[in-house]
Design a protein around this motif. Structure first.
Motif, short mmCIF file in Angstrom:
data_model
loop_
_atom_site.label_atom_id
_atom_site.label_comp_id
_atom_site.label_asym_id
_atom_site.label_seq_id
_atom_site.Cartn_x
_atom_site.Cartn_y
_atom_site.Cartn_z
N ASN A 59 0.82 -1.20 0.00
CA ASN A 59 0.00 0.00 0.00
C ASN A 59 0.87 1.26 0.00
O ASN A 59 0.66 2.18 -0.77
CB ASN A 59 -0.93 0.00 1.22
N ARG B 132 -0.01 1.49 -3.99
CA ARG B 132 -0.84 2.70 -4.02
C ARG B 132 0.06 3.94 -4.00
O ARG B 132 0.08 4.71 -4.94
CB ARG B 132 -1.79 2.70 -2.83
N TYR C 187 1.18 1.92 -10.12
CA TYR C 187 0.70 2.64 -8.93
C TYR C 187 -0.72 3.14 -9.16
O TYR C 187 -1.14 3.41 -10.29
CB TYR C 187 1.63 3.80 -8.59
N SER C 188 -1.47 3.26 -8.05
CA SER C 188 -2.86 3.71 -8.14
C SER C 188 -3.08 5.04 -7.43
O SER C 188 -4.14 5.66 -7.58
CB SER C 188 -3.80 2.66 -7.54
N GLY C 189 -2.10 5.50 -6.66
CA GLY C 189 -2.25 6.75 -5.91
C GLY C 189 -1.22 7.77 -6.33
O GLY C 189 -1.42 8.52 -7.28
#
Length: 230
Positions: free
Chosen positions: A182, A197, A212-214
């Motif tokens: 995370n 993230r 990555y998602s963040g």
């Protein structure tokens, strides 16, 4: 019904203290085991507290509430331990634990499953590393395989100065195949795939692929290949 280990053990003692050199050919059950010499356990060991100052080998598995090693230790079977503290040289097979602390040399042959892993030293894990919170400050070349957790930090230790820092050709780095988490922070890390993230790729990292998602931060000195925002 009696525990299988208990029925097989020849000598179940409240406290077992080993001075000098001693070998145990049968399973051992004790309230505590303290090794201050050289000990060899050929079968499983079950205890509340296991501590080593000398040299110890366990051919079987170890079940314990706490385990501390400031000498040399090798456990070939599965280690099921609440809390592990290592300040010496420790070689383990497969680990199931809550908390692992190491400021020495830690080598793990198989998988690791734990809640926290804190390292200020050298570490090598040949299996999968699944830990909720991972904080590794390496002082010598280290190696991991597949790393998975919630919070993951891999960086050179700031607390200790390694003797290898003064040896030409030896650099403080850590290598991994995959890292998934995370919140990931890396420095002087070589890795194929990083997925998470929030990711910080710090100084002198070599990363083949990032997902990555963040948020993503890449240090100018880092080398990063493919970047994918999920």
């Amino acid at each position: 019904m009696k525990n299988t280990m208990e029925t097989r053990a020849n000598h179940a003692r409240e406290k077992l203290n080993v001075f000098g050199s001693k070998s145990f050919s049968q399973p051992v059950i004790a309230e505590s085991v303290r090794v201050k010499g050289v000990a060899s356990f050929k079968k499983d060991v079950q205890t509340n507290e296991f501590s080593i100052i000398g040299d110890c080998t366990i051919r079987g598995s170890l079940v314990a509430e706490s385990f501390s090693n400031s000498g040399t230790c090798k456990i070939e079977g599965v280690s099921q331990i609440n809390e592990i503290k290592n300040t010496g040289s420790c070689k383990l097979g497969k680990i199931q634990a809550k908390h692992i602390h190491s400021s020495g040399t830690l080598s793990i042959k198989e998988d690791v499953c734990a809640e926290t892993l804190t390292v200020q030293g050298a570490v090598r894990v040949n299996g999968n590393l699944q830990v909720k919170k991972i904080e590794i400050g390496f002082i010598a070349p280290s190696e991991l395989q597949n790393v998975e957790g919630d919070i993951i930090t891999l960086a050179p230790s700031r607390k200790f100065i390694s003797l290898t820092s003064f040896i030409p050709g030896i650099k403080k780095r850590i290598a991994c195949k995959t890292i998934k988490g995370n919140d990931i922070t890396l420095s002087k890390t070589d890795v194929s795939i990083v997925s998470g993230r929030h990711i910080k790729i710090g100084p002198d990292c070599n990363v083949d692929e990032v997902e990555y998602s963040g948020t993503l931060h890449v240090d100018p000195s880092a080398s990063v290949g493919k970047i994918t925002q999920l």
